[in-house]
Design an enzyme around this catalytic site. Sequence first.
Site, PDB file in Angstrom:
ATOM      1  N   ARG A  64       0.216   3.289   8.445  1.00  0.00           N
ATOM      2  CA  ARG A  64       0.761   2.096   7.768  1.00  0.00           C
ATOM      3  C   ARG A  64       0.746   0.860   8.673  1.00  0.00           C
ATOM      4  O   ARG A  64       1.673   0.057   8.635  1.00  0.00           O
ATOM      5  CB  ARG A  64       2.188   2.345   7.277  1.00  0.00           C
ATOM      6  CG  ARG A  64       2.295   3.388   6.184  1.00  0.00           C
ATOM      7  CD  ARG A  64       2.196   2.737   4.816  1.00  0.00           C
ATOM      8  NE  ARG A  64       2.212   3.766   3.778  1.00  0.00           N
ATOM      9  CZ  ARG A  64       3.295   4.099   3.099  1.00  0.00           C
ATOM     10  NH1 ARG A  64       4.437   3.480   3.338  1.00  0.00           N
ATOM     11  NH2 ARG A  64       3.234   5.029   2.179  1.00  0.00           N
ATOM     12  N   ARG A  68       3.710  -4.274   4.785  1.00  0.00           N
ATOM     13  CA  ARG A  68       4.733  -5.306   4.626  1.00  0.00           C
ATOM     14  C   ARG A  68       5.363  -5.813   5.911  1.00  0.00           C
ATOM     15  O   ARG A  68       6.084  -6.801   5.882  1.00  0.00           O
ATOM     16  CB  ARG A  68       5.821  -4.803   3.685  1.00  0.00           C
ATOM     17  CG  ARG A  68       5.335  -4.750   2.257  1.00  0.00           C
ATOM     18  CD  ARG A  68       6.275  -3.992   1.389  1.00  0.00           C
ATOM     19  NE  ARG A  68       6.328  -2.598   1.809  1.00  0.00           N
ATOM     20  CZ  ARG A  68       7.116  -1.686   1.275  1.00  0.00           C
ATOM     21  NH1 ARG A  68       7.925  -2.031   0.304  1.00  0.00           N
ATOM     22  NH2 ARG A  68       7.095  -0.447   1.693  1.00  0.00           N
ATOM     23  N   ARG A  77      -1.597 -10.237  -0.102  1.00  0.00           N
ATOM     24  CA  ARG A  77      -1.380  -9.061  -0.957  1.00  0.00           C
ATOM     25  C   ARG A  77      -1.347  -9.433  -2.451  1.00  0.00           C
ATOM     26  O   ARG A  77      -1.840  -8.687  -3.299  1.00  0.00           O
ATOM     27  CB  ARG A  77      -0.097  -8.384  -0.484  1.00  0.00           C
ATOM     28  CG  ARG A  77       0.618  -7.496  -1.420  1.00  0.00           C
ATOM     29  CD  ARG A  77      -0.002  -6.129  -1.521  1.00  0.00           C
ATOM     30  NE  ARG A  77       0.910  -5.309  -2.289  1.00  0.00           N
ATOM     31  CZ  ARG A  77       1.096  -5.402  -3.590  1.00  0.00           C
ATOM     32  NH1 ARG A  77       0.392  -6.270  -4.285  1.00  0.00           N
ATOM     33  NH2 ARG A  77       1.961  -4.640  -4.209  1.00  0.00           N
ATOM     34  N   ASP A 113      -4.573   4.049  -1.050  1.00  0.00           N
ATOM     35  CA  ASP A 113      -3.366   4.863  -1.178  1.00  0.00           C
ATOM     36  C   ASP A 113      -3.785   6.283  -1.526  1.00  0.00           C
ATOM     37  O   ASP A 113      -4.890   6.499  -2.049  1.00  0.00           O
ATOM     38  CB  ASP A 113      -2.429   4.314  -2.264  1.00  0.00           C
ATOM     39  CG  ASP A 113      -1.016   4.880  -2.092  1.00  0.00           C
ATOM     40  OD1 ASP A 113      -0.223   4.285  -1.334  1.00  0.00           O
ATOM     41  OD2 ASP A 113      -0.731   5.935  -2.674  1.00  0.00           O
ATOM     42  N   TYR A 188       4.047  14.244  -6.407  1.00  0.00           N
ATOM     43  CA  TYR A 188       4.199  13.024  -7.224  1.00  0.00           C
ATOM     44  C   TYR A 188       3.835  13.293  -8.687  1.00  0.00           C
ATOM     45  O   TYR A 188       4.483  12.774  -9.602  1.00  0.00           O
ATOM     46  CB  TYR A 188       3.345  11.881  -6.664  1.00  0.00           C
ATOM     47  CG  TYR A 188       3.881  11.349  -5.350  1.00  0.00           C
ATOM     48  CD1 TYR A 188       5.131  10.741  -5.296  1.00  0.00           C
ATOM     49  CD2 TYR A 188       3.170  11.463  -4.172  1.00  0.00           C
ATOM     50  CE1 TYR A 188       5.649  10.261  -4.101  1.00  0.00           C
ATOM     51  CE2 TYR A 188       3.671  10.982  -2.977  1.00  0.00           C
ATOM     52  CZ  TYR A 188       4.917  10.387  -2.946  1.00  0.00           C
ATOM     53  OH  TYR A 188       5.424   9.917  -1.771  1.00  0.00           O
TER      54      TYR A 188
END
Length: 386
Positions: A64, A68, A77, A113, A188
């Site tokens: 990562r 952010r 973004r 992702d 998920y």
Amino acid sequence: MERFWHSRGAICFPGLGYICSWRVVDSVVVVTLSGDGSVNLADSPFLRACRQEPASHVPVWFMRQAGRSLPEYKAVRGEGTILAAIQDPERAAEITLQPVRRYGVDAAILFSDIVTPVFAVGFGIDITPGVGPTCEQPFATSADLERLRPLDPETDLAFQAETVRTLVAELTIPLIGFAGGPFTLASYLVEGKPSRDYAKVKALMMGQPDLWHQLCDRLADLAIGTLTNQVENGASAVQLFDSWAGALRPEHYREYVQPHSTKVLTAMADLGVPRIHFGINTGELLPQIAEAGADVVGVDWRTPLSDARQRTGGKVALQGNLDPALLLAPTDVLEREVRRVLDDNGGHPGHIFNLGHGVLPQVDPDQLLRVVEIVHAEGRTDGAAS
Ligand code: CP3
């Protein structure tokens, strides 16, 4: 681009190449960099460490590293979903390059992702800001297998191929491609959102093993299609993120997950790139994570690298393992802990410095810069490779 250094008589931008031409447009100097593949990536510190070979310095990158915590990420973004940014090759390539420019890391990781291929085949998954991957209709019965049709990389992942090609043309360091591991992706799909206890996914895994294996087989094929697409377009290494596999006991991991990860990692062996296999809380699973077919095993902060090396029999390189929360500590504490990780590795050539998990959004980028400086200046690879 504020940071650059002089090297071999040329001006070098970390990770991006050497100036090969420049011109002035409206009082601004526009430079063209040489990232044309003229650098021998096979000898880069990152790929040497993957092969457990000594290198000029200990390589470092951060899971990562794009995201952010970077103001430049927030600037490009955009307002839409993260999946929209991922599908825009120009934006995705720019976001991938941002941490390379800022930190001078030794590898870039593709901005994408783990749910990208599941999304691309139309399963019905999104990434909800501040939450993570969510599905309105979670996976529950064999009828849901139809929602995981085979991937056609040429059409489904054309945007990804273009992003990778753009990056490889510019980078002078290796690009890491990645995919989600079976347990993490299945969690998920079955839970429909991030979970604390993995109750639904474990119930399906142990209660309906046939359906579980069919689901994981499809997820493995999606991972193989994605990773192959990345490598065929120029990625130099791949990482299989089975981030949440540490929720399982070793016998269950071996029975329900490992065969599917082995399928993915074996397919990657045929492509000839190093394979990194990672999960958090996997101290008890490290032998199996390695055995599934990894060249490099990701280690989180709970297991010292020296223990991890023993548990994996010295057969694989290790990646890790600074606690990401330490990036929020005072700089002198951070520096001490970075040195502790280096000491724990003891100069072994098979070490890629990283965090034990991803960069937290509230981290000051200067702290990451300091980590890179220390690792490059003080990390050594002259210890025994055993
Ligand atoms: O490492 C990198 O810099 C490359 C980009 C990357 C992203 N996701 C971009 C992203 C990588 C390697 C991932 C992998 C990923 N995605 C994993 C495995 C790694 C890990 O953290 O264990 C997992 C579990 C996911 C699923 C996911 N996607 C989560 C849990 C979240 C966070 C949700 C949130 O908003 O807090 C995402 C969203 C996501 N993926 C972000 C980024 C930069 C942040 C959200 C945004 O910018 O909109």
